[in-house]
Write a protein that holds these residues in place. Structure first.
Motif, PDB file in Angstrom:
ATOM      1  N   LEU A 166      58.000  -6.791 -32.214  1.00  0.00           N
ATOM      2  CA  LEU A 166      58.262  -6.539 -33.631  1.00  0.00           C
ATOM      3  C   LEU A 166      59.673  -6.964 -34.012  1.00  0.00           C
ATOM      4  O   LEU A 166      59.897  -7.515 -35.092  1.00  0.00           O
ATOM      5  CB  LEU A 166      58.063  -5.049 -33.941  1.00  0.00           C
ATOM      6  N   PHE A 167      60.644  -6.710 -33.110  1.00  0.00           N
ATOM      7  CA  PHE A 167      62.022  -7.114 -33.375  1.00  0.00           C
ATOM      8  C   PHE A 167      62.135  -8.632 -33.426  1.00  0.00           C
ATOM      9  O   PHE A 167      62.795  -9.184 -34.320  1.00  0.00           O
ATOM     10  CB  PHE A 167      62.950  -6.552 -32.298  1.00  0.00           C
ATOM     11  N   VAL A 168      61.481  -9.325 -32.495  1.00  0.00           N
ATOM     12  CA  VAL A 168      61.523 -10.790 -32.488  1.00  0.00           C
ATOM     13  C   VAL A 168      60.946 -11.328 -33.797  1.00  0.00           C
ATOM     14  O   VAL A 168      61.535 -12.213 -34.441  1.00  0.00           O
ATOM     15  CB  VAL A 168      60.737 -11.356 -31.290  1.00  0.00           C
ATOM     16  N   ALA A 169      59.798 -10.804 -34.211  1.00  0.00           N
ATOM     17  CA  ALA A 169      59.169 -11.252 -35.456  1.00  0.00           C
ATOM     18  C   ALA A 169      60.057 -10.950 -36.665  1.00  0.00           C
ATOM     19  O   ALA A 169      60.136 -11.742 -37.612  1.00  0.00           O
ATOM     20  CB  ALA A 169      57.804 -10.593 -35.619  1.00  0.00           C
ATOM     21  N   GLU A 170      60.747  -9.808 -36.620  1.00  0.00           N
ATOM     22  CA  GLU A 170      61.643  -9.429 -37.709  1.00  0.00           C
ATOM     23  C   GLU A 170      62.796 -10.423 -37.845  1.00  0.00           C
ATOM     24  O   GLU A 170      63.171 -10.810 -38.960  1.00  0.00           O
ATOM     25  CB  GLU A 170      62.195  -8.026 -37.464  1.00  0.00           C
ATOM     26  N   VAL A 171      63.350 -10.840 -36.705  1.00  0.00           N
ATOM     27  CA  VAL A 171      64.443 -11.816 -36.727  1.00  0.00           C
ATOM     28  C   VAL A 171      63.965 -13.136 -37.344  1.00  0.00           C
ATOM     29  O   VAL A 171      64.650 -13.733 -38.181  1.00  0.00           O
ATOM     30  CB  VAL A 171      64.993 -12.054 -35.305  1.00  0.00           C
ATOM     31  N   VAL A 172      62.778 -13.584 -36.955  1.00  0.00           N
ATOM     32  CA  VAL A 172      62.239 -14.837 -37.495  1.00  0.00           C
ATOM     33  C   VAL A 172      61.935 -14.681 -38.986  1.00  0.00           C
ATOM     34  O   VAL A 172      62.203 -15.593 -39.791  1.00  0.00           O
ATOM     35  CB  VAL A 172      60.981 -15.262 -36.722  1.00  0.00           C
ATOM     36  N   ARG A 173      61.370 -13.539 -39.382  1.00  0.00           N
ATOM     37  CA  ARG A 173      61.063 -13.308 -40.800  1.00  0.00           C
ATOM     38  C   ARG A 173      62.337 -13.328 -41.641  1.00  0.00           C
ATOM     39  O   ARG A 173      62.386 -13.941 -42.718  1.00  0.00           O
ATOM     40  CB  ARG A 173      60.343 -11.982 -40.975  1.00  0.00           C
ATOM     41  N   ASN A 174      63.379 -12.676 -41.162  1.00  0.00           N
ATOM     42  CA  ASN A 174      64.642 -12.655 -41.894  1.00  0.00           C
ATOM     43  C   ASN A 174      65.273 -14.044 -41.982  1.00  0.00           C
ATOM     44  O   ASN A 174      65.977 -14.353 -42.941  1.00  0.00           O
ATOM     45  CB  ASN A 174      65.620 -11.686 -41.228  1.00  0.00           C
ATOM     46  N   ALA A 175      65.011 -14.873 -40.985  1.00  0.00           N
ATOM     47  CA  ALA A 175      65.568 -16.230 -40.970  1.00  0.00           C
ATOM     48  C   ALA A 175      64.916 -17.106 -42.028  1.00  0.00           C
ATOM     49  O   ALA A 175      65.557 -17.975 -42.627  1.00  0.00           O
ATOM     50  CB  ALA A 175      65.382 -16.844 -39.590  1.00  0.00           C
ATOM     51  N   GLY A 176      63.616 -16.910 -42.261  1.00  0.00           N
ATOM     52  CA  GLY A 176      62.905 -17.716 -43.249  1.00  0.00           C
ATOM     53  C   GLY A 176      62.996 -19.203 -42.934  1.00  0.00           C
ATOM     54  O   GLY A 176      62.796 -19.637 -41.801  1.00  0.00           O
ATOM     55  N   GLY A 177      63.344 -19.988 -43.940  1.00  0.00           N
ATOM     56  CA  GLY A 177      63.430 -21.437 -43.756  1.00  0.00           C
ATOM     57  C   GLY A 177      64.808 -21.926 -43.347  1.00  0.00           C
ATOM     58  O   GLY A 177      65.008 -23.131 -43.152  1.00  0.00           O
ATOM     59  N   LYS A 178      65.780 -21.008 -43.183  1.00  0.00           N
ATOM     60  CA  LYS A 178      67.157 -21.417 -42.892  1.00  0.00           C
ATOM     61  C   LYS A 178      67.321 -22.218 -41.606  1.00  0.00           C
ATOM     62  O   LYS A 178      68.133 -23.147 -41.560  1.00  0.00           O
ATOM     63  CB  LYS A 178      68.068 -20.182 -42.852  1.00  0.00           C
TER      64      LYS A 178
END
Length: 272
Positions: A166-178
């Motif tokens: 969940l933490f890994v997915a959260e980091v990717v979600r927060n990153a978005g397209g950046k």
């Protein structure tokens, strides 16, 4: 016998290779993703693949952000080195900056003064490991800021093991397209605060097509986010999730997530 100039010349050529040519594992993963996608997502992946092809043909960097110089060194304990290895690597970076060329990216963290040659305080970033044998293994990893800026670390608790995906997915979600997805996600679990970060970065050196069941499960969770290529939507937010682990303190669970853009650049040479 390995000489000072051998190391300098090798570092230059490794950066030239890493900046202008991607590994077959990344290319095959991008091609497979292109076949799965449709519409805008497919067009973006087709453009990325064409970009990779042109960079290789023309021997020019595949991205304007040629990254900061990160080097992994494995020094055989039986190899005699009669010179300062750090100095040789640093000179190789200076030459590579001029000859490849690399964009000068290394700046003072407060004044933002640019050194002009990708060197400076603790730069290039070099990880030294003493290993068995009589060889010197050098791996360069140019690391761009777009993906590095969205990386994260969290000091979790021993009871949080199930929360890692969940933490890994959260980091990717927060990153978005950046970070210019599709990304490759390096995850370091265990050791210490700084050790987990090193493991996460080192994970990015692996063949991205070879994942464990655990890694594949996290990848599925990440791709279910629907961020897609360049953040414009699609099935492929990440090409791979790669996890490296190390024993940690009984009271802690460090987890680091080092994001890498589609240009997972690195190159290796063995001397001696």
């Amino acid at each position: 016998m390995v000489s000072y100039n051998d190391v300098v010349d090798t570092v230059v050529e490794l950066f030239r290779e890493a900046e202008t040519s991607l590994g077959d594992d990344v290319i095959s993963a991008l091609q497979a993703a292109c076949e799965r996608e449709e519409g805008v997502a497919r067009k973006i992946l087709e453009a990325i693949l064409r970009n990779i092809e042109l960079a290789r043909e023309k021997r020019v960097p595949m991205c304007q952000d040629t990254g900061l110089p990160v080097i992994f060194v494995e020094l055989g304990r039986d190899l005699g080195i009669e010179f300062n290895l750090r100095d040789a690597i640093t000179e190789g970076v200076v030459r590579a900056t001029k000859e490849v060329p690399l964009r000068p990216n290394a700046v003072h963290p407060l004044t933002r003064h640019n050194s002009g040659d990708n060197t400076g305080m603790h730069m290039p970033l070099i990880y030294f490991d003493i290993v068995e044998g009589s060889e010197l293994r050098l791996t360069v990893m140019p690391k761009g800021a777009g993906s590095e800026n969205v990386s994260a670390i969290k000091m979790m608790l021993p009871g949080d093991v199930d929360k890692i995906p969940l933490f890994v997915a959260e980091v990717v979600r927060n990153a978005g397209g950046k970070p210019c997805p599709p990304v490759i996600v390096g995850v370091g679990i265990g050791t210490t605060f700084d050790g987990a970060a090193k493991l996460a970065k080192k994970a990015l050196l692996r063949d991205i097509t070879k994942m464990s069941k655990y890694e594949q499960e996290i990848l599925e969770k990440v791709n279910s986010l629907g961020i897609g290529p360049m953040g414009l939507g699609g099935k492929t937010t990440a090409l791979s999730v790669l996890v490296e682990m190390g024993h940690c303190h009984t009271a802690s669970l460090p987890v680091a997530v080092n994001i890498q853009c589609w240009a997972n650049r690195h190159a290796t040479a063995v001397l001696g």
